[in-house]
Every structure is written in C-alpha cells, then in structure tokens.
Design an enzyme around this catalytic site. Structure first.
Site, short mmCIF file in Angstrom:
data_model
loop_
_atom_site.label_atom_id
_atom_site.label_comp_id
_atom_site.label_asym_id
_atom_site.label_seq_id
_atom_site.Cartn_x
_atom_site.Cartn_y
_atom_site.Cartn_z
N GLY A 242 0.80 -1.48 -0.67
CA GLY A 242 0.26 -0.60 0.27
C GLY A 242 1.21 1.39 -0.21
O GLY A 242 0.81 2.38 0.17
N ARG B 294 0.04 5.58 -2.14
CA ARG B 294 -0.89 6.89 -1.81
C ARG B 294 -1.23 7.09 -0.41
O ARG B 294 -0.51 6.79 0.24
CB ARG B 294 -2.40 6.80 -2.05
CG ARG B 294 -2.75 6.61 -3.91
CD ARG B 294 -4.09 6.33 -3.94
NE ARG B 294 -4.95 5.36 -3.13
CZ ARG B 294 -5.65 5.95 -2.38
NH1 ARG B 294 -6.15 7.00 -1.91
NH2 ARG B 294 -6.65 4.45 -2.35
N ARG C 297 -3.51 -1.79 -4.90
CA ARG C 297 -4.98 -2.41 -5.42
C ARG C 297 -5.59 -2.19 -6.59
O ARG C 297 -5.52 -2.89 -7.42
CB ARG C 297 -5.73 -2.49 -4.37
CG ARG C 297 -6.96 -3.35 -4.64
CD ARG C 297 -7.59 -3.27 -3.92
NE ARG C 297 -8.11 -2.06 -3.60
CZ ARG C 297 -9.04 -0.99 -2.45
NH1 ARG C 297 -9.50 -1.97 -1.38
NH2 ARG C 297 -9.18 0.55 -2.41
N ASP D 126 -4.83 -7.20 -4.49
CA ASP D 126 -5.33 -7.19 -3.91
C ASP D 126 -4.73 -7.97 -1.95
O ASP D 126 -4.85 -9.65 -2.21
CB ASP D 126 -6.95 -8.06 -3.87
CG ASP D 126 -7.67 -8.04 -2.71
OD1 ASP D 126 -7.23 -7.37 -1.56
OD2 ASP D 126 -8.93 -7.71 -2.52
N VAL D 127 -4.08 -7.09 -1.39
CA VAL D 127 -3.31 -8.31 -0.79
C VAL D 127 -4.34 -9.05 1.26
O VAL D 127 -4.45 -9.70 1.60
CB VAL D 127 -2.41 -7.39 0.58
CG1 VAL D 127 -3.81 -6.24 1.29
CG2 VAL D 127 -1.58 -7.56 1.14
N ASN E 61 2.07 -1.27 5.41
CA ASN E 61 0.67 0.00 4.96
C ASN E 61 -0.75 0.12 4.67
O ASN E 61 -1.45 0.54 5.43
CB ASN E 61 1.12 0.80 4.66
CG ASN E 61 0.72 2.12 4.50
OD1 ASN E 61 0.56 3.11 5.45
ND2 ASN E 61 0.13 2.34 3.20
N TYR F 112 -12.62 -1.99 12.00
CA TYR F 112 -11.49 -1.84 11.68
C TYR F 112 -10.69 -1.37 12.93
O TYR F 112 -9.74 -1.92 12.97
CB TYR F 112 -11.23 0.29 10.94
CG TYR F 112 -10.53 0.94 10.70
CD1 TYR F 112 -9.84 0.43 9.50
CD2 TYR F 112 -9.76 1.59 11.64
CE1 TYR F 112 -8.40 1.66 9.76
CE2 TYR F 112 -8.99 2.91 11.26
CZ TYR F 112 -8.05 2.23 10.85
OH TYR F 112 -6.65 2.94 9.82
N SER G 182 -9.22 -5.21 13.25
CA SER G 182 -8.43 -5.15 12.65
C SER G 182 -6.97 -4.77 13.02
O SER G 182 -6.70 -5.64 13.38
CB SER G 182 -8.85 -5.22 11.42
OG SER G 182 -8.93 -3.34 10.70
#
Ligand code: NDP
Length: 244
Positions: free
Chosen positions: A12, A15, A37, A63-64, A89, A154, A157
C-alpha cells in the site's frame, strides 16, 4: 545505511501514508517494491518520482486480502532477494455502527487490514529469517488502541494487527528482525477526506490533524536507524490523542 542498496517493500505504498513512507525510504537509499490494489495512475506517478530520486521502483498490483495473489506477487521475488524492510501499510475503512454493519463490511476490513498482514508475512518471512536481519513495521491505528464508534470492524482489525506484531516480534527477534507497530491518530489523507475533523479537535492537544510525512519520519527511523533497540512496540503518532 551501509553501502549496498537495500530493498524496502511498502505494501500500500502509492498513496497517503504509504506514499510518504516510500519517498522517505527512497531518499534514505532503499530500492523499492511498492504494492497497490487498483489506482494505476497514483502508482505510476510514484514510480516516476522514486526513479527521479535515483532508486529503482517495482510496482506490484494485487489485492492483499487475497492469499493466493499475494503469494504469487511476492514469494518468488522475496526468495530471490529478501527485502530488508517491510512496511505493511495497506488498510481500508468501511465505517458503520455495529448494529447496521453488513457481514461483507466486517469481513472485507478484517481480511484486508489483518489478513493482509498474515498474507504478506507468509511470503517474506522465510527469506528474511534466512538473511538474519531486517525490519518490519505495521501501520495500526489509534482506533485499535482505544476503539472508535462506527469502526468496530476497523478497530478489531487494528487491535488484531497489534497482537500479531507483538507475537511475531517474539518469534523473529532472536534472528535480529525488528518488528514494531506505528499507530497514527487523525492524519490528512484521502482516507480521512470525509471525516468531520473539527469535532475531533477538542480531543487532540495539538489541535490539528497530522501529515503523512509526520508518520513517515518515524517509520523511516524504524526501518533504517542502525542504533536501534526498539522491538515489539506500538509507537503512537497522534498529536496527543489517547495519551497513555
Ligand atoms: P489511503 O487510502 O490514502 O492509501 C491506502 C493505500 O493502500 C493505497 O496505496 C491503496 O492502493 C493501498 N491498498 C488499500 N487496500 C489494498 C488492498 N486490499 N490491497 C493492496 N493495497 C491496498 O490510506 P491512508 O494513507 O490514509 O492509510 C494508510 C494506513 O494507515 C492504513 O492502514 C490506515 O488504516 C492507517 N491509518 C490511517 C489513518 C488516517 O487518519 N489516514 C489513521 C490511522 C491509521 P490503491 O491506491 O490502489 O487503492
């Protein structure tokens, strides 16, 4: 850094915070593997900027959250040349109060932010262990430390990520692989464009959001500083929000 160029993998890295991290690491002398991604334009612009700094920059689009795709993108290249630094990240939000949250909103966030860390580690750890050196930094969040209404998926996670980082630190520390988490507060990026920032200001003693560069400076330190004894820690970058 020592003489030979080292590789940094920024997952990631095209950006926002990842972009700022990648530019700092390039300036510090790392060659880069940048993953993303879908946003090709941001990735290609980043690649051009890194090359202007005189460093190489490989772009890896996958896509991770997808275990098979992550192994396909990273395992062979990591076996051929183990990265010195890995910054995990990539992260997404799908904010909603828990009683309205759909199963896919829960799953997508957990699979990306937490499952993604496992997927990447699975691809790079064996070669890093064989090299007996390295730095791993995972980008967590203040939400994972104290929770945030509307972010149960979130926060879970990111709290899980912190647990994974601390466990991994115990596993790989003896091989001189340093593992830490950096936990940002409110940072100005595309991810937080829609956030009502004014309502959060009373909670932030510095009374401002942070900049991606202010997270990247710490990540660079954790990835490149030779005189370092920081391991298995969660380091907050939050302007005083959630002081401990
Ligand atoms: P951005 O949305 O600005 O950038 C996210 C980056 O991750 C992009 O390069 C994006 O690629 C990539 N990415 C997202 N999902 C995937 C995926 N499934 N597979 C591969 N790459 C992916 O995010 P931020 O810079 O704001 O956030 C970066 C990290 O910092 C995240 O983990 C976030 O949770 C954390 N954080 C951010 C805070 C903030 O206030 N901004 C606060 C606390 C933590 P693409 O461009 O192709 O979409």
């Amino acid at each position: 850094m020592e003489n030979e160029p080292k590789i940094a993998l920024v997952v990631g890295g095209t950006r926002g915070i990842g972009r700022a991290v990648a530019l700092r690491l390039a300036k510090a002398g790392f060659d880069l593997w940048l993953t993303y991604r879908s946003n090709n334009e941001a990735a290609e612009q980043m690649q051009a900027e890194v090359r202007e700094l005189g460093r190489s920059c490989d772009l890896l689009r996958f896509d991770v959250a997808d275990h098979v795709a992550t192994q396909a993108a990273l395992a062979d290249r990591a076996n051929a040349a183990a990265p010195y630094a890995v910054v995990f990240n990539a992260g997404i939000v799908r904010d909603k109060l828990m009683f309205w949250m759909e199963p896919e909103e829960w799953d997508q966030v957990i699979r990306t932010n937490l499952g993604g860390f496992y997927n990447v580690m699975r691809a790079v750890l064996v070669p890093m262990l064989a090299a007996r050196r390295g730095r791993i930094v995972a980008i967590a969040s203040v939400s994972g430390e104290i929770g945030h209404a509307g972010q149960a998926n979130y926060a879970a996670s990111k709290a899980g990520l912190i647990g994974a980082v601390k466990s991994l630190a115990r596993e790989v520390g003896p091989k001189q692989i340093y593992v830490n988490a950096v936990s940002p507060g409110l940072i100005e990026t595309e991810m937080t464009e829609g956030v009502q920032k004014e309502s959060l200001m009373p909670l932030i003693p510095l009374r401002r959001a942070g900049r991606a560069e202010e997270v990247a400076s710490l990540v660079q330190f954790l990835c490149a500083e030779p005189d370092m004894y920081i391991h298995g820690q969660v380091l907050s970058v939050n302007g005083g929000l959630a002081m401990q």
